[in-house]
Design an enzyme around this catalytic site. Structure first.
Site, PDB file in Angstrom:
ATOM      1  N   ASP A 222       1.055  -0.959  -0.030  1.00 33.15           N
ATOM      2  CA  ASP A 222       0.229   0.014  -0.078  1.00 33.15           C
ATOM      3  C   ASP A 222       1.085   1.186  -0.262  1.00 33.15           C
ATOM      4  OD1 ASP A 222      -2.033   1.585   0.185  1.00 33.15           O
ATOM      5  OD2 ASP A 222      -3.468   0.715   1.947  1.00 33.15           O
TER       6      ASP A 222
ATOM      7  N   GLU B 212       2.406  -4.066   3.960  1.00 32.29           N
ATOM      8  CA  GLU B 212       0.248  -3.599   4.276  1.00 32.29           C
ATOM      9  C   GLU B 212       0.148  -5.160   5.183  1.00 32.29           C
ATOM     10  OE1 GLU B 212      -2.143  -0.966   4.284  1.00 32.29           O
ATOM     11  OE2 GLU B 212      -3.926  -2.181   4.787  1.00 32.29           O
TER      12      GLU B 212
ATOM     13  N   THR C 199      -5.798  -8.134   8.058  1.00 35.24           N
ATOM     14  CA  THR C 199      -6.276  -9.441   9.172  1.00 35.24           C
ATOM     15  C   THR C 199      -7.448  -9.868   8.411  1.00 35.24           C
ATOM     16  OG1 THR C 199      -7.878  -8.270  10.826  1.00 35.24           O
ATOM     17  CG2 THR C 199      -5.889  -8.481  11.679  1.00 35.24           C
TER      18      THR C 199
ATOM     19  N   ASN D   3     -10.814  -1.658  11.496  1.00 37.13           N
ATOM     20  CA  ASN D   3     -12.464  -1.793  10.858  1.00 37.13           C
ATOM     21  C   ASN D   3     -13.553  -2.313  12.131  1.00 37.13           C
ATOM     22  OD1 ASN D   3     -10.995  -1.234   7.433  1.00 37.13           O
ATOM     23  ND2 ASN D   3      -9.697  -1.860   8.730  1.00 37.13           N
TER      24      ASN D   3
HETATM   25  N1  LIG Z   1     -17.991  -5.393   6.037  1.00 38.70           N
HETATM   26  C1  LIG Z   1     -16.805  -5.850   7.612  1.00 38.70           C
HETATM   27  N2  LIG Z   1     -16.350  -5.009   8.297  1.00 38.70           N
HETATM   28  C2  LIG Z   1     -15.387  -4.980   9.181  1.00 38.70           C
HETATM   29  N3  LIG Z   1     -14.327  -4.965   8.574  1.00 38.70           N
HETATM   30  C3  LIG Z   1     -13.958  -4.928   7.329  1.00 38.70           C
HETATM   31  C4  LIG Z   1     -15.178  -6.278   6.694  1.00 38.70           C
HETATM   32  N4  LIG Z   1     -15.070  -6.532   5.027  1.00 38.70           N
HETATM   33  C5  LIG Z   1     -13.245  -6.534   5.920  1.00 38.70           C
HETATM   34  N5  LIG Z   1     -13.016  -5.544   6.594  1.00 38.70           N
HETATM   35  C6  LIG Z   1     -12.108  -5.428   7.382  1.00 38.70           C
HETATM   36  O1  LIG Z   1     -11.263  -4.492   6.314  1.00 38.70           O
HETATM   37  C7  LIG Z   1     -10.162  -4.991   6.408  1.00 38.70           C
HETATM   38  C8  LIG Z   1      -9.495  -4.035   5.190  1.00 38.70           C
HETATM   39  O2  LIG Z   1      -8.489  -4.098   4.778  1.00 38.70           O
HETATM   40  P1  LIG Z   1      -8.193  -3.184   3.589  1.00 38.70           P
HETATM   41  O3  LIG Z   1      -6.553  -3.080   3.798  1.00 38.70           O
HETATM   42  O4  LIG Z   1      -8.594  -3.813   1.808  1.00 38.70           O
HETATM   43  O5  LIG Z   1      -8.445  -1.993   4.083  1.00 38.70           O
HETATM   44  P2  LIG Z   1      -8.755  -1.054   3.053  1.00 38.70           P
HETATM   45  O6  LIG Z   1      -9.720  -0.160   3.968  1.00 38.70           O
HETATM   46  O7  LIG Z   1     -10.097  -1.247   2.025  1.00 38.70           O
HETATM   47  O8  LIG Z   1      -8.102  -0.285   1.844  1.00 38.70           O
HETATM   48  P3  LIG Z   1      -7.021   1.134   2.191  1.00 38.70           P
HETATM   49  O9  LIG Z   1      -5.816  -0.355   2.383  1.00 38.70           O
HETATM   50  O10 LIG Z   1      -6.730   1.022   0.898  1.00 38.70           O
HETATM   51  O11 LIG Z   1      -7.037   2.283   3.459  1.00 38.70           O
HETATM   52  C9  LIG Z   1      -9.661  -6.391   6.883  1.00 38.70           C
HETATM   53  O12 LIG Z   1      -8.853  -6.017   8.102  1.00 38.70           O
HETATM   54  C10 LIG Z   1     -10.442  -6.401   6.922  1.00 38.70           C
HETATM   55  O13 LIG Z   1     -10.801  -7.979   7.609  1.00 38.70           O
HETATM   56 MG   LIG Z   2      -5.315  -1.895   4.082  1.00 42.55          MG
END
Ligand SMILES: Nc1ncnc2c1ncn2[C@@H]1O[C@H](COP(=O)(O)OP(=O)(O)OP(=O)(O)O)[C@@H](O)[C@H]1O
Ligand SMILES: [Mg+2]
Lengths: 72, 506
Positions: free
Chosen positions: B98, B103, B106, B161
């Protein structure tokens, strides 16, 4: 601006602790603090010796060389 | 009221190649990710494979939605064009580049303990990835750090998240979470040597991130960072859910810090959803108080509230704690995760109590206190000032992911830091997915049918089972596709082709 809730929760959180201090036998509480503190600090020297043995050499150069780009 | 909630963490690791200042961090990060992913079962799928039309969505017998967004090959290609590595692991996690950092995100989990376990597994994945990268002939060793700043003006994130009900008004989230986020750092801050974004002012502060936040609410994550991030990308049914993207946290090494970070946040979110908070904890100037709290490890700073009161960060945390405790007590028997809910409450109380008496009493549990103990030890023994390079090195190396070099790991090894999990459990979580979310489906597909999986994302898995077009299985419900739902199916199906047939004929 007056507080609408004079006995608000945050106050009670605080007073609860004050009560604790008043009510609990103070020497005991202090002994616990002191004892735990001693346990945590008695081995600081050993701890630092051990950390010294794994620390990177040349701290100044090492720290200077750690340059990152922003992320997220 | 419960700590139970779909959640996940994402950590961008600091990456450096000592002695090679010219090393391109995108290239180095890619080397790390590829070194770990350089197993044939994880990297299959060339560009040509994406040029297929979407097959009609599968009929679902086991909880997969019919109506996911159509798979868009063009979008996937755009990501690939950047040439940045991006792999999905058998534990359901995502390992990728990223910007200029490797990165680890989980897999989705349903509770704070699991969040700690799969977050910790990510540290080991990173350590293993850099170890493998170093075995490539001619490669320079790549160091990885689980921290959030280089102390020269750059910050990179550690995000949480949380799945929330869409129906909860965002304004409520902002109102209650802001004072919580400004003050929770006294529990889950990672500690930092240096004040200001570039760290130029000598001193110690509680949080790695506080100095990088400039606004209260916003969409940005890289400039004008907001205390509350408004990104709205649920990776799930958007009518029902919101994924709250929290960017204000520090990357924690301490398992107890991480546990309390996500556990207490989860409890507060629960109270927000149930409209159980009165909203009397508004802070007059959250952005500057965030920094003021961070800059005062004595925890004496008085935060000015909107109603004119002046409270310490500890008072505000006590207030959230008291409400959460009362709320949970009143609902005993309704929470299937009750034991963990009360464990979080008990530990939260105990930490606040000790922080109030003497923060040093938390030196074997909290990152910032553990770090401060080392730093104070050196300051005393070697008469060092806060501008000392050695102290800055201690700060940096605390977060080195290598078990033999990272100071946090040395503390654990000598019994000076408490943990929640044994090494065997962490090792297992590097390869095995949690059983109770869709990450189970994703992870088992990767473990069992890797040669037939072309791609996967949070909400879908795409297969090539030799048909004319690729087959996409949407997973819009984060709590479907669990061991309970599909475990037996995986045990029975030798190939993805069998699995898809079993699902369609359901
Ligand atoms: N519906 C959901 N509700 C809560 N957590 C989620 C859900 N779907 C995925 N996650 C979690 O959210 C995170 C997503 O990670 P990712 O690195 O793809 O983040 P992003 O915010 O989409 O992207 P970026 O890294 O570009 O900011 C992971 O930790 C995953 O387990
Ligand atoms: Mg991310």
């Amino acid at each position: 601006m007056a507080t609408r809730e004079p006995g608000g929760q945050s106050q009670s959180g605080r007073s609860r602790r004050e009560e604790d201090i008043d009510q609990a036998p103070a020497p005991e509480a202090n002994a616990e603090v002191t004892e735990r503190h001693e346990k945590l600090s008695e081995d600081v020297d050993d701890l630092l010796d051990e950390i010294d043995s794994v620390l990177e050499e040349n701290a100044e150069e090492f720290v200077r060389g750690y340059v990152q780009k922003g992320g997220e | 009221m419960s700590v139970r909630r779909v959640m996940g963490t994402e950590i961008e690791y600091g990456v450096s190649v000592p002695g090679q200042p010219g090393a391109n961090p995108m290239v180095t990060s890619s080397q790390v990710v590829n070194a770990y992913g350089a197993r044939p079962e994880l990297t299959r799928g060339g560009r040509a494979r994406w040029d297929y039309e979407e097959e009609s969505p599968l009929r679902d017998a086991r909880g997969f939605s019919y109506s996911g967004a159509l798979y868009d090959p063009a979008e996937a290609l755009a990501d690939e064009d950047l040439g940045l590595a991006n792999v999905i692991l058998t534990n359901g996690a995502r390992l990728y580049v990223d910007h200029a950092h490797p990165e680890y995100s989980t897999p989705e989990v349903t509770n704070p303990r699991d969040a700690v376990l799969w977050d910790k597994a990510g540290e080991r994945v990173m350590a293993e990835a850099s170890r493998r990268a170093a075995t490539i002939p001619g490669a320079h060793p790549i160091h990885l750090y689980k921290n959030n700043t280089d102390n020269k003006g750059a910050s990179y994130g550690a995000h949480e998240n949380y799945l929330m009900r869409r129906s909860t008004p965002f304004a409520d989230i902002v109102m209650h979470l802001t004072p919580f986020f400004v003050t929770r750092q006294i529990v889950c801050g990672a500690g930092r040597v240096g004040i200001g974004q570039d760290g130029n002012t000598p001193g110690f502060q509680i949080s790695q991130r506080a100095d990088f936040f400039e606004v209260e609410v916003g969409l940005e994550t890289t400039l004008k960072r907001p205390i509350i991030n408004t990104r709205d990308e649920p990776h799930a049914d958007a009518d029902k859910y919101r994924r709250l993207h929290v960017i204000i946290g520090d990357a924690n090494l301490s398992e107890i810090s991480t546990y309390l970070k996500v556990g207490t946040t989860s409890l507060v979110l629960s109270m927000i959803e149930e409209k159980a908070l009165p909203g009397d904890l508004g802070i007059a100037d959250p952005v500057s108080e965030l920094k003021a709290v961070s800059h005062d490890p004595s925890l004496k700073h008085l935060v000015r509230m909107r109603d004119g009161r002046r409270l310490t960060a500890l008072d505000i945390q006590w207030a959230f704690y008291e409400r959460a405790r009362a709320f949970a007590e009143a609902r005993r028997g309704e929470d299937e995760t009750e034991e963990m809910t009360f464990d979080v409450l008990d530990r939260w109380e105990s930490i606040l109590d000790r922080l109030g008496r003497d923060p040093g009493l938390c030196a074997d549990e909290l990152d910032w206190v553990a770090k401060l103990r080392l730093l104070d030890g050196y300051r005393e023994r070697e008469s060092l000032g806060w501008a000392s390079h050695k102290l800055q090195l201690v700060d940096l190396q605390y977060s080195d992911v290598r078990l033999e070099k990272g100071l946090y790991h040395r503390l654990v090894a000598r019994g000076s830091m408490k943990t929640l999990f044994g090494e065997d459990e962490v090792r297992r979580a590097m390869v095995e997915p949690p059983g109770d979310t869709r990450a189970y489906f994703r992870g088992r597909c990767l473990a069992q049918y890797a040669s037939e999986v072309v791609a996967a994302s949070w909400d879908s898995v795409i297969f090539d089972v030799g048909r004319e077009s690729l087959v996409r299985v949407p997973m819009m419900e984060p709590e479907r596709g669990t061991r309970k739902h599909v475990g037996a199916l995986f045990d029975r199906c030798a190939s993805a082709k069998d699995l898809l047939e079993a699902i369609t004929s359901g």
